[in-house]
Write a protein that holds these residues in place. Structure first.
Motif, PDB file in Angstrom:
ATOM      1  N   ASN A   1       3.020  -6.295   7.559  1.00 37.82           N
ATOM      2  CA  ASN A   1       2.343  -5.603   8.656  1.00 37.82           C
ATOM      3  C   ASN A   1       2.288  -6.448   9.926  1.00 37.82           C
ATOM      4  O   ASN A   1       2.309  -5.911  11.036  1.00 37.82           O
ATOM      5  CB  ASN A   1       0.931  -5.196   8.233  1.00 37.82           C
ATOM      6  CG  ASN A   1       0.931  -3.949   7.374  1.00 37.82           C
ATOM      7  OD1 ASN A   1       1.688  -3.021   7.621  1.00 37.82           O
ATOM      8  ND2 ASN A   1       0.097  -3.927   6.352  1.00 37.82           N
TER       9      ASN A   1
ATOM     10  N   MET B   1      -6.892  -5.714   6.156  1.00 36.49           N
ATOM     11  CA  MET B   1      -5.721  -6.577   6.219  1.00 36.49           C
ATOM     12  C   MET B   1      -4.707  -6.059   7.236  1.00 36.49           C
ATOM     13  O   MET B   1      -4.091  -6.847   7.981  1.00 36.49           O
ATOM     14  CB  MET B   1      -5.061  -6.667   4.836  1.00 36.49           C
ATOM     15  CG  MET B   1      -3.883  -7.616   4.765  1.00 36.49           C
ATOM     16  SD  MET B   1      -4.325  -9.336   5.127  1.00 36.49           S
ATOM     17  CE  MET B   1      -5.186  -9.796   3.608  1.00 36.49           C
ATOM     18  N   ILE B   2      -4.558  -4.733   7.307  1.00 41.26           N
ATOM     19  CA  ILE B   2      -3.669  -4.154   8.307  1.00 41.26           C
ATOM     20  C   ILE B   2      -4.121  -4.551   9.701  1.00 41.26           C
ATOM     21  O   ILE B   2      -3.308  -4.892  10.575  1.00 41.26           O
ATOM     22  CB  ILE B   2      -3.622  -2.623   8.171  1.00 41.26           C
ATOM     23  CG1 ILE B   2      -2.899  -2.218   6.881  1.00 41.26           C
ATOM     24  CG2 ILE B   2      -2.922  -1.988   9.376  1.00 41.26           C
ATOM     25  CD1 ILE B   2      -2.942  -0.729   6.588  1.00 41.26           C
TER      26      ILE B   2
ATOM     27  N   ALA C   1      -3.379  -7.875  10.944  1.00 40.82           N
ATOM     28  CA  ALA C   1      -2.013  -7.845  11.476  1.00 40.82           C
ATOM     29  C   ALA C   1      -1.995  -7.270  12.887  1.00 40.82           C
ATOM     30  O   ALA C   1      -1.207  -7.702  13.741  1.00 40.82           O
ATOM     31  CB  ALA C   1      -1.112  -7.032  10.561  1.00 40.82           C
TER      32      ALA C   1
ATOM     33  N   LEU D   1      -1.675  -6.801  -1.519  1.00 46.99           N
ATOM     34  CA  LEU D   1      -2.540  -7.123  -0.379  1.00 46.99           C
ATOM     35  C   LEU D   1      -1.924  -8.224   0.477  1.00 46.99           C
ATOM     36  O   LEU D   1      -1.852  -8.110   1.700  1.00 46.99           O
ATOM     37  CB  LEU D   1      -3.925  -7.545  -0.871  1.00 46.99           C
ATOM     38  CG  LEU D   1      -4.966  -7.805   0.224  1.00 46.99           C
ATOM     39  CD1 LEU D   1      -5.298  -6.516   0.965  1.00 46.99           C
ATOM     40  CD2 LEU D   1      -6.231  -8.419  -0.377  1.00 46.99           C
TER      41      LEU D   1
ATOM     42  N   GLU E   1       1.864  -7.007   1.749  1.00 46.93           N
ATOM     43  CA  GLU E   1       1.800  -6.031   2.824  1.00 46.93           C
ATOM     44  C   GLU E   1       1.174  -6.626   4.084  1.00 46.93           C
ATOM     45  O   GLU E   1       1.479  -6.200   5.199  1.00 46.93           O
ATOM     46  CB  GLU E   1       1.014  -4.800   2.365  1.00 46.93           C
ATOM     47  CG  GLU E   1       1.760  -3.971   1.328  1.00 46.93           C
ATOM     48  CD  GLU E   1       0.924  -2.818   0.780  1.00 46.93           C
ATOM     49  OE1 GLU E   1      -0.149  -2.538   1.344  1.00 46.93           O
ATOM     50  OE2 GLU E   1       1.343  -2.197  -0.221  1.00 46.93           O
ATOM     51  N   GLY E   2       0.312  -7.627   3.905  1.00 52.01           N
ATOM     52  CA  GLY E   2      -0.273  -8.298   5.060  1.00 52.01           C
ATOM     53  C   GLY E   2       0.791  -8.963   5.916  1.00 52.01           C
ATOM     54  O   GLY E   2       0.795  -8.825   7.154  1.00 52.01           O
TER      55      GLY E   2
ATOM     56  N   ALA F   1     -10.848  -5.719  11.708  1.00 55.94           N
ATOM     57  CA  ALA F   1     -10.734  -6.749  10.674  1.00 55.94           C
ATOM     58  C   ALA F   1     -12.096  -7.321  10.294  1.00 55.94           C
ATOM     59  O   ALA F   1     -12.374  -7.597   9.126  1.00 55.94           O
ATOM     60  CB  ALA F   1      -9.805  -7.870  11.148  1.00 55.94           C
TER      61      ALA F   1
END
Length: 430
Positions: free
Chosen positions: A21, A144-145, A148, A14, A17-18, A287
């Motif tokens: 991204n 989380m994506i 970003a 998490l 990748e945050g 988000a």
């Protein structure tokens, strides 16, 4: 599912990748503009299509490998490849050398490595999370994506155009670090049989390809799942336009205009600036509301949610093409985001519901065709604007979303028939 109950694999990914991204969204939304400036709109559209074709194949191959060789291995290898691709990208945008062609090659390679990563990534979530919690966990990853998506384009508007080389070098270093973190802290979750099977070791390479094709042929015979993919490809033509058609439209058509005015103070924005703001609007809303929207969507039948989402996407994309007013564009993005929030939290859980445990990687890879094929077809919109104009192009894409809604209805009907048939068979056996 509380944070303390999360598997360590998920916690590590998490945060990792945050960060990745954020870097991704610092360059990705601007690539259509970059290619259009260097190659022209017609050639840029063709190049973007070609860059995605290899990703379609890589996606299917990645799902097969995730089931056969393991989730972790594919994820680590993918980020090693991503790191080397960023080096190539940086070299093509350095102070000493600039090559749009080499940038295109590096951009295409990044797409391939991403296509290899995501089937394993999604299958790992399904491996370690109980079915009742999957939608919420997937929703948090998606949230989380979109954090970003808020931060990335704002920073990218500065760094991509002014400090592109430094940005790509940082992306390289971050990718190397993340691949090491995955190797050290993430454990394998694929079924044991898929990891340890040795009897195929002497087979020729093409036998694995043939076996892979047989496995995917079985998936295609799942009518509900197949229609889910086709409908997803059609509706993807709307949300894939955020960094393609919408970017070019706002850069070329939307004029500089006053957004706010107070006494002698005025705030003006060009089309390019407004594009960054509407992208940030989308990311901020997603988000903030993904988890809440997912909890609401969980209360409804998936078919109805997917249909309403597709219809709302269609209305939103038509509104985009019907106005150049910035506030009108903000409203269109609000509807666009509402469509996204309806379906995003439940679609990955829906795939897990349909997929057998030993084929999760391949089912997620096949499900990702909604995005890989959708992304491959989406750049057609750019040369289409030359042939029929911006407004008509937006209308055509909106129509595809409405057709998608009809397919989701058919999908739901078939699902209901299968459920009734299954219950009938159980009663006969009893």
């Amino acid at each position: 599912m509380k944070w303390k109950d999360w598997d360590r694999n998920l916690k590590v990914r998490l945060f990792g990748e945050g960060v990745i991204n954020i870097l991704f969204w610092m360059y990705f939304p601007f690539m259509a503009i970059y290619f259009a400036d260097h190659f022209g709109k017609g050639t840029a559209g063709l190049l973007l299509i070609l860059s995605q074709c290899a990703g379609v194949i890589a996606n299917l191959f990645g799902g097969y490998c995730a089931d056969r060789f393991g989730r972790k291995k594919m994820m680590v290898y993918s980020y090693i490849g991503t790191a080397f691709s960023f080096i190539l990208f940086a070299a093509a945008n350095s102070p000493w050398y600039e090559s749009p062609v080499l940038s295109f090659i590096a951009f295409s390679l990044l797409g391939i490595w991403g296509s290899l990563y995501w089937p394993a990534s999604h299958a790992m979530v399904a491996d370690v999370v109980p079915e009742k919690d999957r939608n919420n966990v997937f929703a948090i990853f998606y949230m989380m994506i979109n954090i970003a998506v808020v931060v990335g384009p704002i920073l990218g508007g500065i760094f991509f155009f002014n400090y592109r080389f430094e940005l790509l070098v940082i992306a390289f270093v971050t990718s190397v670090i993340f691949s090491i973190v995955l190797q050290i802290y993430v454990r394998e979750t694929a079924p044991k049989f898929e990891q340890t099977k040795q009897e195929d070791g002497d087979k020729k390479w093409y036998s694995f390809v043939m076996e892979q094709m047989r496995n995917y042929r079985v998936i295609v015979t799942d009518k509900v799942f197949f229609i889910f993919i086709i409908a997803g490809i059609l509706v993807a033509q709307t949300f894939m336009q955020m960094d393609l058609l919408l970017a070019v439209y706002m850069a070329e058509i939307v004029p500089v205009q006053t957004i706010l005015s107070f006494n002698e103070w005025t705030l003006k924005a060009s089309g390019e600036q407004a594009f960054s703001w509407v992208i940030a609007e989308n990311g901020l809303l997603v988000a903030l509301f993904t988890v809440l929207a997912t909890k609401v969507s969980n209360k409804f039948n998936e078919r109805n949610v997917f249909m309403m989402s597709a219809l709302t996407y269609g209305v939103a994309i038509i509104l985009f093409g019907s106005t150049v007013n910035i506030w009108g564009l903000f409203f269109a993005m609000f509807l666009f985001t509402a469509a996204e929030l309806m379906a995003v939290g439940i679609q990955e859980g829906y795939v897990a519901k349909l997929a057998p445990e030993n084929m999760r990687g391949q089912y997620y890879a096949a499900a990702s065709l909604r995005f890989t094929i959708g992304r491959t077809l989406a750049p057609i919109s750019i040369p289409l604007t030359i042939w029929i104009g911006f407004t008509n192009t937006f209308y055509v894409i909106g129509l595809l979303a409405f057709v998608s809604a009809g397919l989701y209805y058919v999908m739901g009907y078939l699902m209901e028939q299968q459920t009734k048939s299954s219950k009938g068979m159980k009663k006969k056996l009893v």
